[in-house]
Design a protein around this motif. Structure first.
Motif, PDB file in Angstrom:
ATOM      1  N   ARG A 165      11.747   9.505   1.736  1.00 57.89           N
ATOM      2  CA  ARG A 165      10.916   8.354   1.350  1.00 57.89           C
ATOM      3  C   ARG A 165      11.023   7.229   2.369  1.00 57.89           C
ATOM      4  N   SER A 224       4.739   5.060   8.155  1.00 55.46           N
ATOM      5  CA  SER A 224       3.525   4.353   7.730  1.00 55.46           C
ATOM      6  C   SER A 224       3.486   2.939   8.267  1.00 55.46           C
ATOM      7  N   ASN A 236       0.801  -1.215   0.000  1.00 56.61           N
ATOM      8  CA  ASN A 236       0.000   0.000   0.000  1.00 56.61           C
ATOM      9  C   ASN A 236       0.840   1.275   0.000  1.00 56.61           C
ATOM     10  N   LEU A 237       2.150   1.116   0.164  1.00 56.48           N
ATOM     11  CA  LEU A 237       3.033   2.286   0.133  1.00 56.48           C
ATOM     12  C   LEU A 237       3.206   2.754  -1.310  1.00 56.48           C
ATOM     13  N   PRO A 238       3.477   4.039  -1.509  1.00 54.83           N
ATOM     14  CA  PRO A 238       3.807   4.509  -2.859  1.00 54.83           C
ATOM     15  C   PRO A 238       5.034   3.754  -3.385  1.00 54.83           C
ATOM     16  N   GLN A 239       5.066   3.538  -4.684  1.00 54.27           N
ATOM     17  CA  GLN A 239       6.114   2.727  -5.309  1.00 54.27           C
ATOM     18  C   GLN A 239       7.525   3.217  -4.971  1.00 54.27           C
ATOM     19  N   GLU A 240       7.734   4.538  -4.953  1.00 53.91           N
ATOM     20  CA  GLU A 240       9.065   5.078  -4.665  1.00 53.91           C
ATOM     21  C   GLU A 240       9.501   4.746  -3.240  1.00 53.91           C
ATOM     22  N   GLN A 241       8.562   4.866  -2.273  1.00 56.46           N
ATOM     23  CA  GLN A 241       8.871   4.533  -0.878  1.00 56.46           C
ATOM     24  C   GLN A 241       9.164   3.046  -0.752  1.00 56.46           C
ATOM     25  N   GLN A 242       8.365   2.247  -1.412  1.00 52.00           N
ATOM     26  CA  GLN A 242       8.522   0.799  -1.358  1.00 52.00           C
ATOM     27  C   GLN A 242       9.901   0.396  -1.866  1.00 52.00           C
TER      28      GLN A 242
END
Length: 195
Positions: free
Chosen positions: A181, A188, A145-151
């Motif tokens: 990030r 989160s 569920n995290l944004p792709q960049e954070q992931q």
């Protein structure tokens, strides 16, 4: 033989006889600090797969991952009183310690061997068993569920052992962006795990 094992009135045996639910991590740690082997066995059953899974993800070598898992759990046996209850999740702490130990092992490998070439395939697939753990499933769901960049930044930092600078160099993003990030992803994760 430790007194807690000789005396059914003490330690984990007394907790089980009283009809109590499975002991909390804090109770297990208190008993382990008193050298209660049954409490250590319970803690091992509860967390060995998680530590192994994290180490295997970093090292990609089942034997080294198992060594890391044993090292981390022996650290608990020798110093159970050093973990401060209420400061955070014990399972999370073990996962971080396992990850850090695995990264240390990764860095000690011969520097001329590329990491991808060192990993050996194995017929053992203990990682699948570890994935059944509720904590790992919850973490995966949160990560998705995290944004792709954070992931991506979080995976590079925690599972591949890269520093913030190395991540910035690899992705071409500014160092401050990478740090932000990762920090936001960790916030989160923490919020979701505490919910």
């Amino acid at each position: 033989m430790p007194e807690s094992l000789q005396n059914p009135e003490g330690g984990l045996a007394r907790m089980k006889d009283s009809g109590a639910q499975s002991p909390t991590d804090a109770e297990l740690l208190r008993l382990i600090a008193q050298q209660d082997e049954k409490a250590m066995a319970s803690l091992y059953d509860r967390y060995a797969r998680i530590v192994y899974s994290v180490a295997l993800r970093v090292l990609r070598d089942p034997h080294e991952a198992e060594d890391v898992m044993q090292e981390v759990l022996m650290q608990v046996w020798r110093g159970a009183s050093s973990f401060i209850v209420g400061r955070g999740s014990f399972g999370g702490w073990l996962a971080v310690v396992g990850r850090n130990r695995a990264i240390d092992v990764l860095r000690r490998r011969h520097p001329s061997d590329p990491v991808d070439e060192v990993a050996l395939p194995s017929s053992l697939d203990l990682a699948n068993e570890a994935e059944r753990s509720a904590m790992m499933e919850k973490l995966r769901a949160i990560m998705q569920n995290l944004p792709q960049e954070q992931q991506k930044s979080l995976e590079l930092a925690f599972f591949e052992g890269m520093t913030h600078s190395e991540i910035a160099e690899k992705t071409g993003d500014p160092l401050g962006t990478v740090k932000t990030r990762i920090r936001l992803a960790l916030i989160s994760l923490r919020k979701a795990l505490q919910a």
